[in-house]
Design a protein around this motif. Structure first.
Motif, PDB file in Angstrom:
ATOM      1  N   ILE A 284       0.692  -1.207   0.006  1.00  0.00           N
ATOM      2  CA  ILE A 284       0.082   0.032   0.002  1.00  0.00           C
ATOM      3  C   ILE A 284       1.077   1.293  -0.091  1.00  0.00           C
ATOM      4  CG2 ILE A 284      -1.787   1.218   1.240  1.00  0.00           C
ATOM      5  CD1 ILE A 284      -2.703  -1.425   2.536  1.00  0.00           C
ATOM      6  N   THR A 285       0.504   2.240  -0.763  1.00  0.00           N
ATOM      7  CA  THR A 285       1.459   3.429  -0.881  1.00  0.00           C
ATOM      8  C   THR A 285       0.676   4.736  -0.559  1.00  0.00           C
ATOM      9  OG1 THR A 285       0.579   3.629  -3.300  1.00  0.00           O
ATOM     10  CG2 THR A 285       2.990   2.549  -2.957  1.00  0.00           C
ATOM     11  N   GLU A 286      -0.602   4.422  -0.290  1.00  0.00           N
ATOM     12  CA  GLU A 286      -1.454   5.427  -0.046  1.00  0.00           C
ATOM     13  C   GLU A 286      -2.144   5.009   1.440  1.00  0.00           C
ATOM     14  OE1 GLU A 286      -5.083   4.792  -3.090  1.00  0.00           O
ATOM     15  OE2 GLU A 286      -3.184   5.716  -3.692  1.00  0.00           O
ATOM     16  N   GLY A 287      -2.931   5.704   1.942  1.00  0.00           N
ATOM     17  CA  GLY A 287      -3.815   5.213   3.171  1.00  0.00           C
ATOM     18  C   GLY A 287      -4.645   4.037   2.856  1.00  0.00           C
ATOM     19  N   ALA A 288      -4.596   3.398   4.072  1.00  0.00           N
ATOM     20  CA  ALA A 288      -5.656   2.008   3.948  1.00  0.00           C
ATOM     21  C   ALA A 288      -6.824   2.311   4.282  1.00  0.00           C
ATOM     22  CB  ALA A 288      -4.784   1.244   5.086  1.00  0.00           C
ATOM     23  N   ASP A 289      -7.924   1.523   3.494  1.00  0.00           N
ATOM     24  CA  ASP A 289      -9.238   1.941   3.882  1.00  0.00           C
ATOM     25  C   ASP A 289      -9.861   0.871   4.803  1.00  0.00           C
ATOM     26  OD1 ASP A 289      -9.024   0.259   1.744  1.00  0.00           O
ATOM     27  OD2 ASP A 289      -9.861   1.741   0.192  1.00  0.00           O
ATOM     28  N   LEU A 290      -9.260  -0.268   5.046  1.00  0.00           N
ATOM     29  CA  LEU A 290      -9.780  -1.405   5.710  1.00  0.00           C
ATOM     30  C   LEU A 290      -8.641  -2.162   6.618  1.00  0.00           C
ATOM     31  CD1 LEU A 290     -12.522  -3.130   6.575  1.00  0.00           C
ATOM     32  CD2 LEU A 290     -11.568  -4.770   4.714  1.00  0.00           C
ATOM     33  N   VAL A 291      -8.880  -2.204   7.777  1.00  0.00           N
ATOM     34  CA  VAL A 291      -8.339  -3.400   8.657  1.00  0.00           C
ATOM     35  C   VAL A 291      -9.180  -4.552   8.520  1.00  0.00           C
ATOM     36  CG1 VAL A 291      -7.377  -3.914  10.826  1.00  0.00           C
ATOM     37  CG2 VAL A 291      -7.056  -1.658  10.003  1.00  0.00           C
ATOM     38  N   ALA A 292      -8.580  -5.868   8.145  1.00  0.00           N
ATOM     39  CA  ALA A 292      -9.419  -6.914   8.291  1.00  0.00           C
ATOM     40  C   ALA A 292      -8.523  -8.140   9.077  1.00  0.00           C
ATOM     41  CB  ALA A 292      -9.604  -7.406   6.948  1.00  0.00           C
ATOM     42  N   ILE A 293      -8.932  -8.432  10.189  1.00  0.00           N
ATOM     43  CA  ILE A 293      -8.625  -9.367  11.109  1.00  0.00           C
ATOM     44  C   ILE A 293      -9.372 -10.575  11.314  1.00  0.00           C
ATOM     45  CG2 ILE A 293      -7.840  -9.705  13.663  1.00  0.00           C
ATOM     46  CD1 ILE A 293      -6.151  -7.556  12.005  1.00  0.00           C
ATOM     47  N   GLY A 294      -8.925 -11.813  11.309  1.00  0.00           N
ATOM     48  CA  GLY A 294      -9.523 -12.947  11.559  1.00  0.00           C
ATOM     49  C   GLY A 294      -9.367 -13.929  10.564  1.00  0.00           C
ATOM     50  N   CYS A 295      -8.375 -14.180  10.098  1.00  0.00           N
ATOM     51  CA  CYS A 295      -7.909 -15.365   9.255  1.00  0.00           C
ATOM     52  C   CYS A 295      -6.862 -16.246  10.005  1.00  0.00           C
ATOM     53  CB  CYS A 295      -7.455 -14.710   7.805  1.00  0.00           C
ATOM     54  SG  CYS A 295      -6.957 -15.937   6.678  1.00  0.00           S
ATOM     55  N   PRO A 296      -6.993 -17.108  10.333  1.00  0.00           N
ATOM     56  CA  PRO A 296      -8.437 -17.938  10.146  1.00  0.00           C
ATOM     57  C   PRO A 296      -9.168 -16.919  11.271  1.00  0.00           C
ATOM     58  CG  PRO A 296      -6.409 -19.459  10.859  1.00  0.00           C
ATOM     59  CD  PRO A 296      -5.845 -18.266  10.436  1.00  0.00           C
ATOM     60  N   HIS A 297     -10.425 -17.676  11.421  1.00  0.00           N
ATOM     61  CA  HIS A 297     -11.407 -16.963  12.221  1.00  0.00           C
ATOM     62  C   HIS A 297     -10.667 -16.420  13.744  1.00  0.00           C
ATOM     63  CE1 HIS A 297     -15.797 -17.694  10.680  1.00  0.00           C
ATOM     64  NE2 HIS A 297     -15.029 -16.756   9.921  1.00  0.00           N
ATOM     65  N   ALA A 298     -11.288 -15.101  14.147  1.00  0.00           N
ATOM     66  CA  ALA A 298     -10.587 -14.969  15.334  1.00  0.00           C
ATOM     67  C   ALA A 298     -11.087 -15.582  16.522  1.00  0.00           C
ATOM     68  CB  ALA A 298     -10.892 -13.128  15.715  1.00  0.00           C
ATOM     69  N   SER A 299     -10.194 -15.817  17.459  1.00  0.00           N
ATOM     70  CA  SER A 299     -10.640 -16.382  18.674  1.00  0.00           C
ATOM     71  C   SER A 299     -11.201 -15.352  19.766  1.00  0.00           C
ATOM     72  CB  SER A 299      -9.390 -17.010  19.478  1.00  0.00           C
ATOM     73  OG  SER A 299      -8.444 -16.319  19.738  1.00  0.00           O
ATOM     74  N   TYR A 300     -11.405 -15.638  20.932  1.00  0.00           N
ATOM     75  CA  TYR A 300     -11.919 -14.750  21.873  1.00  0.00           C
ATOM     76  C   TYR A 300     -10.588 -13.943  22.476  1.00  0.00           C
ATOM     77  CZ  TYR A 300     -13.243 -13.161  26.651  1.00  0.00           C
ATOM     78  OH  TYR A 300     -13.470 -12.206  27.724  1.00  0.00           O
ATOM     79  N   GLU A 301      -9.533 -14.715  22.626  1.00  0.00           N
ATOM     80  CA  GLU A 301      -8.269 -13.940  23.153  1.00  0.00           C
ATOM     81  C   GLU A 301      -8.024 -13.012  21.906  1.00  0.00           C
ATOM     82  OE1 GLU A 301      -8.410 -17.443  22.883  1.00  0.00           O
ATOM     83  OE2 GLU A 301      -8.942 -17.701  24.911  1.00  0.00           O
ATOM     84  N   ASP A 302      -8.009 -13.391  20.636  1.00  0.00           N
ATOM     85  CA  ASP A 302      -7.654 -12.574  19.650  1.00  0.00           C
ATOM     86  C   ASP A 302      -8.541 -11.133  19.811  1.00  0.00           C
ATOM     87  OD1 ASP A 302      -5.958 -14.237  18.230  1.00  0.00           O
ATOM     88  OD2 ASP A 302      -7.466 -14.869  17.043  1.00  0.00           O
ATOM     89  N   ILE A 303      -9.654 -11.164  20.007  1.00  0.00           N
ATOM     90  CA  ILE A 303     -10.635 -10.045  20.092  1.00  0.00           C
ATOM     91  C   ILE A 303     -10.527  -9.222  21.458  1.00  0.00           C
ATOM     92  CG2 ILE A 303     -12.943  -9.337  20.057  1.00  0.00           C
ATOM     93  CD1 ILE A 303     -13.663 -12.143  18.416  1.00  0.00           C
ATOM     94  N   LYS A 304      -9.988  -9.896  22.288  1.00  0.00           N
ATOM     95  CA  LYS A 304      -9.846  -9.420  23.582  1.00  0.00           C
ATOM     96  C   LYS A 304      -8.511  -8.428  23.638  1.00  0.00           C
ATOM     97  CE  LYS A 304     -10.283  -9.419  28.278  1.00  0.00           C
ATOM     98  NZ  LYS A 304     -11.087  -8.699  28.889  1.00  0.00           N
ATOM     99  N   LEU A 305      -7.512  -8.978  22.808  1.00  0.00           N
ATOM    100  CA  LEU A 305      -6.180  -8.254  22.577  1.00  0.00           C
ATOM    101  C   LEU A 305      -6.542  -6.838  21.782  1.00  0.00           C
ATOM    102  CD1 LEU A 305      -3.035  -8.823  22.864  1.00  0.00           C
ATOM    103  CD2 LEU A 305      -3.151  -9.422  20.335  1.00  0.00           C
ATOM    104  N   ILE A 306      -7.432  -7.166  20.907  1.00  0.00           N
ATOM    105  CA  ILE A 306      -7.739  -5.699  20.142  1.00  0.00           C
ATOM    106  C   ILE A 306      -8.471  -4.726  21.111  1.00  0.00           C
ATOM    107  CG2 ILE A 306      -9.164  -4.925  18.104  1.00  0.00           C
ATOM    108  CD1 ILE A 306      -8.570  -7.323  16.712  1.00  0.00           C
ATOM    109  N   SER A 307      -9.500  -5.284  21.983  1.00  0.00           N
ATOM    110  CA  SER A 307     -10.138  -4.618  22.779  1.00  0.00           C
ATOM    111  C   SER A 307      -9.218  -3.957  23.701  1.00  0.00           C
ATOM    112  CB  SER A 307     -11.406  -5.410  23.568  1.00  0.00           C
ATOM    113  OG  SER A 307     -11.909  -4.642  24.391  1.00  0.00           O
ATOM    114  N   ASN A 308      -8.183  -4.626  24.235  1.00  0.00           N
ATOM    115  CA  ASN A 308      -7.242  -3.985  25.249  1.00  0.00           C
ATOM    116  C   ASN A 308      -6.675  -2.922  24.780  1.00  0.00           C
ATOM    117  OD1 ASN A 308      -8.479  -6.009  27.227  1.00  0.00           O
ATOM    118  ND2 ASN A 308      -6.411  -7.253  26.927  1.00  0.00           N
TER     119      ASN A 308
END
Ligand code: F3S
Length: 401
Positions: A284-308
């Motif tokens: 990407i050379t300009e600004g990003a328009d989407l962050v996509a997380i969850g490949c493979p599908h996000a676990s509870y801990e993955d999501i908690k990390l983001i929330s923290n």
């Protein structure tokens, strides 16, 4: 070598138990003959891909017609891979009515066979944990790698039709990774750099798979392998190559019984190899328009990390942030108010689908940041999308203020 079939299996093949069972047996027997299997073996459960309308198209409906001739149901517990949309929030994802109607039909058909519509590529995160030594017929490549490597179960990388055939018959052909001798590693990989984030595990897997395709690695010098780290490594190995089994010294169940004297080659994974992978996905050379997380599908801990990481920070306004997970995990984060916290910050959590098998990402976004090499690999194949690969903490720094 002719494959041995029991009397019951011969009958299934001959159509005594209906056409759908006979067609399923035909496929499994054909595969067994190609791979010189000696016999069919029973499976404990199955996981079926070929769910998203984006990936299967209209041809799936003629296949369903073949199976609809008799009232067949699956013989073992069976789960489904992600669909092309969130089954509730599909309108919010800008999915067309036509796509949604076909997607609902596909899932309804599978449900009619008695399949549990889990719609996740990580069934092991929602209680469907494989048991050591179990024979399975799974078709999602990242889940296959997890089942074999992290849990010590046994499954080949099934195609969607063959996993369904196995679900219907309760059988698979005895070849490939069902056989102990085929599970030994071929290459020892000395990991000479620190793996400090989930995306570092993903980078290691991507680098190995690209270089050695389907060979089984034996990693040494990896200090930690929790379920979230393992799923990133597994998915990456299966995406850039077709690695369906890996061993990590002392950390995976079969690693202790392996005699590494027999490996054919020894190599190192260095800091510069790791950087190569990040640089490869620095598009990407300009600004990003989407962050996509969850490949493979996000676990509870993955999501908690983001929330923290959001505690004291605000999301920047000019970027979308989507997390993909299973509906079951989404229900858990909903119950303990994680979901409300994320949604109040503008983060969207979609269930049942992902950034690759839904048309809503590559169709609507040009510049996507992710922490998964598998997602980066497939998204950048769609010529309209550019990707950046970053660890979660760098992503959060970039998109918050
Ligand atoms: Fe799962 Fe989609 Fe990645 S099916 S492994 S989230 S490409």
């Amino acid at each position: 070598m002719t494959m041995f079939l029991t009397k019951d299996q011969e009958e299934m093949l001959s159509g005594v138990k209906g056409e759908a069972v006979a067609k399923s047996m035909e496929l499994i027997v054909k595969i067994g003959e190609v791979y010189k299997a000696d016999r069919l073996i029973p499976i404990t459960n199955a996981q079926v891909a070929g769910v998203s309308y984006l990936t299967v198209g209209d041809s799936i409906f003629s296949f369903f017609e073949l199976l609809s001739k008799d009232a067949v149901t699956v013989k073992v517990p069976t789960w489904l891979n992600p669909a092309g949309m969130d089954m509730e929030k599909w309108r919010e994802m800008e999915i067309s009515e036509d796509f949604a109607e076909k997607q609902f039909r596909i899932i309804k058909f599978y449900e009619g066979l008695g399949i549990n519509p889990t719609l996740t590529c990580a069934p092991y995160l929602i209680g469907h944990t494989p048991t050591h030594g179990d024979h399975l017929a799974w078709s999602e490549s990242s889940a296959v790698s997890m089942a074999n490597s992290f849990y010590g179960a046994r499954t080949n990388r099934e195609g969607a039709p063959s996993s369904l055939a196995s679900a219907i018959t309760g059988l698979t052909a005895n070849y490939g990774l069902h056989i102990t001798e085929n599970r030994y590693p071929r290459i020892l990989v000395d990991v000479r750099t620190k793996l400090e984030s989930f995306s570092d595990y993903s980078a290691l897997g991507y680098w190995f798979g690209k270089k050695f395709h389907s060979l089984i690695p034996y990693f040494v010098n990896i200090q930690s392998l929790n379920i979230n780290e393992a799923k990133m490594l597994a998915a990456a190995l299966a995406a850039s190559g077709s690695v369906a089994l890996f061993h990590v010294k002392d950390l995976t169940p079969e690693s202790k019984s392996i005699d590494i004297e027999n490996v054919e080659e020894k190599i190192e994974f260095t800091e510069s190899n790791k950087k190569e992978v990040y640089n490869h996905f620095n598009q990407i050379t300009e600004g990003a328009d989407l962050v996509a997380i969850g490949c493979p599908h996000a676990s509870y801990e993955d999501i908690k990390l983001i929330s923290n990481t959001l505690q004291s920070r605000q999301m920047k306004k000019d970027i979308e942030f989507w997390i993909f997970t299973s509906s079951k995990t989404k229900a858990v984060i909903d119950a303990d108010s994680l979901l409300t916290n994320l949604e109040s910050r503008g983060i969207k959590v979609y269930a049942d689908t992902c950034m690759v098998v839904s048309p809503s990402v590559s169709g609507n976004f040009r510049n996507v940041i992710t922490n998964s090499t598998k997602a980066a690999h497939y998204l950048s194949k769609a010529k309209t999308t550019l990707v950046n690969l970053l660890p979660i903490d760098s992503i959060m720094k970039e998109v918050t203020e």
